[in-house]
Enzyme design. Structure first.
Site, PDB file in Angstrom:
ATOM      1  N   VAL A 290      44.397  40.390  32.529  1.00 28.55           N
ATOM      2  CA  VAL A 290      44.991  40.839  33.791  1.00 28.55           C
ATOM      3  C   VAL A 290      44.596  39.947  34.961  1.00 28.55           C
ATOM      4  O   VAL A 290      43.598  39.232  34.905  1.00 28.55           O
ATOM      5  CB  VAL A 290      44.620  42.312  34.098  1.00 28.55           C
ATOM      6  CG1 VAL A 290      45.123  43.234  32.996  1.00 28.55           C
ATOM      7  CG2 VAL A 290      43.135  42.497  34.313  1.00 28.55           C
ATOM      8  N   ASP A 291      45.397  40.023  36.011  1.00 34.70           N
ATOM      9  CA  ASP A 291      45.104  39.273  37.229  1.00 34.70           C
ATOM     10  C   ASP A 291      44.324  40.161  38.205  1.00 34.70           C
ATOM     11  O   ASP A 291      43.905  41.269  37.852  1.00 34.70           O
ATOM     12  CB  ASP A 291      46.394  38.732  37.850  1.00 34.70           C
ATOM     13  CG  ASP A 291      47.383  39.824  38.243  1.00 34.70           C
ATOM     14  OD1 ASP A 291      46.976  41.005  38.367  1.00 34.70           O
ATOM     15  OD2 ASP A 291      48.568  39.502  38.438  1.00 34.70           O
ATOM     16  N   LEU A 292      44.136  39.696  39.429  1.00 35.72           N
ATOM     17  CA  LEU A 292      43.365  40.457  40.414  1.00 35.72           C
ATOM     18  C   LEU A 292      44.010  41.792  40.783  1.00 35.72           C
ATOM     19  O   LEU A 292      43.327  42.707  41.232  1.00 35.72           O
ATOM     20  CB  LEU A 292      43.140  39.624  41.677  1.00 35.72           C
ATOM     21  CG  LEU A 292      42.199  38.426  41.498  1.00 35.72           C
ATOM     22  CD1 LEU A 292      42.160  37.599  42.773  1.00 35.72           C
ATOM     23  CD2 LEU A 292      40.807  38.893  41.111  1.00 35.72           C
TER      24      LEU A 292
ATOM     25  N   ILE B 159      47.213  43.773  36.689  1.00 34.09           N
ATOM     26  CA  ILE B 159      48.364  43.751  35.777  1.00 34.09           C
ATOM     27  C   ILE B 159      48.296  42.495  34.911  1.00 34.09           C
ATOM     28  O   ILE B 159      47.658  41.504  35.266  1.00 34.09           O
ATOM     29  CB  ILE B 159      49.712  43.835  36.533  1.00 34.09           C
ATOM     30  CG1 ILE B 159      49.903  42.651  37.468  1.00 34.09           C
ATOM     31  CG2 ILE B 159      49.814  45.148  37.304  1.00 34.09           C
ATOM     32  CD1 ILE B 159      51.271  42.608  38.130  1.00 34.09           C
TER      33      ILE B 159
END
Length: 130
Positions: A16-18, A21
């Site tokens: 996931v990203d920051l 998601i």
């Protein structure tokens, strides 16, 4: 055209990203793993094929991102062969969370020798298309 292969995957923190998601490029990793498992389960030994001088390469990917997956989601990648020629296979893939379709793709894979010249698909690979 062919049977549908299902491969489960869990979304890990590294995926996931920051925003929490799944980073868009990771869907390509998920579908690659699912294709590899489908091919393995069909009896295609890619290590043995490479020793014989045959490899597979993705030549085209068409992707649609429909909804985000999030950390710890349980997903399933559905894969099915939608077409084949003497040296090429096209696979449709979906990433689902339950009944929700999060990602769809069409992936074209070509069989080639180590010099990059197209070669006929091995019989076990052709069987995926029937």
């Amino acid at each position: 055209m062919s049977a549908v292969h299902h491969w489960p995957i869990r979304v890990y923190y590294e995926d996931v990203d920051l925003a929490g998601i799944v980073y868009y490029a990771n869907y390509l990793r998920f579908i690659e793993r699912a294709r590899s498992e489908m091919v393995r389960e069909a009896g295609v030994d890619q290590v043995a094929l490479r020793a014989e001088g045959l490899v597979f390469a993705v030549t085209r990917v068409e992707a649609d991102y429909r909804a985000p997956a999030r950390y710890d989601d349980a997903l399933v990648v559905e894969t099915r062969v939608t077409g084949a020629t003497a040296a090429r296979v096209v696979m449709a893939q979906k990433v689902l969370r339950g009944d929700d379709i999060l990602f769809t793709s069409s992936v074209t894979i070509v069989c080639m020798d180590l010099a990059g010249r197209p070669k006929r698909l091995p019989s076990a690979m052709k069987a995926l298309a029937s």
